[in-house]
Motif scaffolding. Sequence first.
Motif, mmCIF file in Angstrom:
data_model
loop_
_atom_site.group_PDB
_atom_site.id
_atom_site.type_symbol
_atom_site.label_atom_id
_atom_site.label_comp_id
_atom_site.label_asym_id
_atom_site.label_seq_id
_atom_site.Cartn_x
_atom_site.Cartn_y
_atom_site.Cartn_z
ATOM 1 N N VAL A 8 37.206 54.648 58.449
ATOM 2 C CA VAL A 8 36.689 55.381 57.301
ATOM 3 C C VAL A 8 37.646 55.215 56.123
ATOM 4 C CG1 VAL A 8 35.940 57.643 56.464
ATOM 5 C CG2 VAL A 8 35.775 57.102 58.904
ATOM 6 N N VAL A 9 37.100 55.075 54.918
ATOM 7 C CA VAL A 9 37.936 55.021 53.721
ATOM 8 C C VAL A 9 37.563 56.191 52.806
ATOM 9 C CG1 VAL A 9 38.327 52.542 53.783
ATOM 10 C CG2 VAL A 9 36.336 53.432 52.571
ATOM 11 N N THR A 10 38.558 56.704 52.108
ATOM 12 C CA THR A 10 38.343 57.751 51.107
ATOM 13 C C THR A 10 38.227 57.079 49.749
ATOM 14 O OG1 THR A 10 39.571 59.374 52.399
ATOM 15 C CG2 THR A 10 39.308 59.821 50.047
ATOM 16 N N VAL A 11 37.133 57.343 49.059
ATOM 17 C CA VAL A 11 36.819 56.672 47.800
ATOM 18 C C VAL A 11 37.153 57.595 46.632
ATOM 19 C CG1 VAL A 11 35.005 55.594 46.427
ATOM 20 C CG2 VAL A 11 34.984 55.373 48.930
ATOM 21 N N GLY A 12 37.987 57.070 45.710
ATOM 22 C CA GLY A 12 38.379 57.865 44.554
ATOM 23 C C GLY A 12 37.834 57.356 43.246
ATOM 24 N N GLY A 13 37.142 56.211 43.291
ATOM 25 C CA GLY A 13 36.593 55.627 42.080
ATOM 26 C C GLY A 13 35.787 54.394 42.407
ATOM 27 N N PRO A 14 35.238 53.724 41.401
ATOM 28 C CA PRO A 14 34.446 52.520 41.636
ATOM 29 C C PRO A 14 35.255 51.444 42.366
ATOM 30 C CG PRO A 14 34.176 53.302 39.387
ATOM 31 C CD PRO A 14 35.304 54.097 39.973
ATOM 32 N N VAL A 15 34.566 50.647 43.164
ATOM 33 C CA VAL A 15 35.190 49.561 43.916
ATOM 34 C C VAL A 15 34.432 48.270 43.617
ATOM 35 C CG1 VAL A 15 35.786 48.680 46.200
ATOM 36 C CG2 VAL A 15 35.899 51.145 45.764
ATOM 37 N N ALA A 16 35.131 47.255 43.146
ATOM 38 C CA ALA A 16 34.494 45.973 42.853
ATOM 39 C C ALA A 16 33.950 45.356 44.135
ATOM 40 C CB ALA A 16 35.499 45.028 42.196
ATOM 41 N N GLU A 17 32.849 44.632 44.024
ATOM 42 C CA GLU A 17 32.232 44.038 45.210
ATOM 43 C C GLU A 17 33.206 43.152 45.979
ATOM 44 O OE1 GLU A 17 29.577 45.104 46.229
ATOM 45 O OE2 GLU A 17 28.649 46.018 44.482
ATOM 46 N N GLU A 18 34.011 42.376 45.253
ATOM 47 C CA GLU A 18 34.944 41.479 45.926
ATOM 48 C C GLU A 18 36.124 42.215 46.551
ATOM 49 O OE1 GLU A 18 35.949 41.556 41.507
ATOM 50 O OE2 GLU A 18 34.140 41.431 42.761
ATOM 51 N N ALA A 19 36.288 43.492 46.207
ATOM 52 C CA ALA A 19 37.408 44.276 46.742
ATOM 53 C C ALA A 19 36.957 45.280 47.806
ATOM 54 C CB ALA A 19 38.101 45.020 45.601
ATOM 55 N N ASN B 130 16.117 44.008 49.373
ATOM 56 C CA ASN B 130 17.249 43.579 50.205
ATOM 57 C C ASN B 130 18.548 43.747 49.431
ATOM 58 O OD1 ASN B 130 18.992 42.337 52.057
ATOM 59 N ND2 ASN B 130 18.613 40.316 51.152
ATOM 60 N N VAL B 131 19.451 44.582 49.952
ATOM 61 C CA VAL B 131 20.717 44.852 49.269
ATOM 62 C C VAL B 131 21.904 44.223 49.991
ATOM 63 C CG1 VAL B 131 19.897 47.001 48.248
ATOM 64 C CG2 VAL B 131 20.975 47.043 50.502
ATOM 65 N N GLY B 132 21.641 43.365 50.959
ATOM 66 C CA GLY B 132 22.712 42.809 51.783
ATOM 67 C C GLY B 132 23.411 41.613 51.162
ATOM 68 N N LEU B 133 24.630 41.829 50.679
ATOM 69 C CA LEU B 133 25.405 40.720 50.121
ATOM 70 C C LEU B 133 25.763 39.694 51.191
ATOM 71 C CD1 LEU B 133 27.757 42.764 47.771
ATOM 72 C CD2 LEU B 133 26.053 41.093 47.045
ATOM 73 N N ALA C 113 19.289 38.111 43.202
ATOM 74 C CA ALA C 113 18.239 39.025 43.634
ATOM 75 C C ALA C 113 18.851 40.232 44.341
ATOM 76 C CB ALA C 113 17.253 38.307 44.556
ATOM 77 N N VAL C 114 19.844 39.982 45.188
ATOM 78 C CA VAL C 114 20.504 41.076 45.905
ATOM 79 C C VAL C 114 21.189 42.022 44.923
ATOM 80 C CG1 VAL C 114 22.337 41.673 47.537
ATOM 81 C CG2 VAL C 114 20.801 39.751 48.019
ATOM 82 N N LEU C 115 21.890 41.469 43.946
ATOM 83 C CA LEU C 115 22.577 42.303 42.955
ATOM 84 C C LEU C 115 21.571 43.117 42.137
ATOM 85 C CD1 LEU C 115 25.338 39.830 41.740
ATOM 86 C CD2 LEU C 115 25.623 41.830 43.213
ATOM 87 N N ARG C 116 20.449 42.511 41.814
ATOM 88 C CA ARG C 116 19.402 43.237 41.086
ATOM 89 C C ARG C 116 18.849 44.366 41.953
ATOM 90 N NH1 ARG C 116 17.539 45.991 37.131
ATOM 91 N NH2 ARG C 116 15.284 45.883 36.811
ATOM 92 N N ASN C 117 18.639 44.081 43.223
ATOM 93 C CA ASN C 117 18.141 45.110 44.135
ATOM 94 C C ASN C 117 19.119 46.271 44.261
ATOM 95 O OD1 ASN C 117 15.737 43.769 44.747
ATOM 96 N ND2 ASN C 117 16.653 42.671 46.478
ATOM 97 N N ARG C 118 20.406 45.966 44.287
ATOM 98 C CA ARG C 118 21.406 47.023 44.372
ATOM 99 C C ARG C 118 21.365 47.909 43.122
ATOM 100 N NH1 ARG C 118 25.541 45.779 48.393
ATOM 101 N NH2 ARG C 118 27.181 46.731 47.153
#
Length: 253
Positions: free
Chosen positions: A73-84, A33-36, A44-49
Amino acid sequence: MIELLRARSLTGVMHGFASRKGGVSTGIHSGLNVGLGSRDDREAVLRNRDLARDALLPGAALVTVRQVHSPDVVTVGGPVAEEARPAADAMVTDRPGLILGILTADCVPVLFADAQAGVIGAAHAGWKGAIGGVTGNTIAAMEALGARREAIACAIGPCIGRASYEVTADFVHRFEADDAGNARFFTPGREGHHQFDIAAYVAARLADAGIRTIEMLDQDTYGQADRFYSYRRSCHRGEADYGRQISMIALRE
């Protein structure tokens, strides 16, 4: 063992539609389960991710969005923090080493790739996003990064199947009002109800947008409880919550 389903249409592109097999969650969320947004234990979710990420591209940055059943739709240019995580239902990128991940539990996951241009996309197409144009918007965002519409290949992953997706007559009317031709995606069911083939609807939207290569994995999430999470199945069982599986795509570095 993490299970990743592959699409022949995306051969040569790193991708995988994960089932619920493997993972560390227990109880009604048992598996990967990867659903935050679920009520599962967050650790457990973070480990699954992490497990899902490493099954595709170890150590890469997994990027997901806060899915809201939109056409955005968003254009992704780099890593995105979970809270962001931005509120959207699709992502595109031309950056190697980033994994785009879409979460589903009956809705339609769609992975996109123009391998020659080095542009990929991932979309969550629930019925609201699908009728709202999330797939067309994803294609347009890929084109803005240099992709060519006629070169984009798409794979439609595990989602609720026609036999499992009962809808009301009012639901059917909403789709027919948008396009009379949408009647072909519904078959009569019990009185006042129909069965909806949402995967075929999404495939038709892709074809109408000019996509030439479209593959459907034809896996019904509702009907395979040991393999996939399903929101509708959990509701029918009276369960308090449900898990989410992830569909991923990435460009090699």
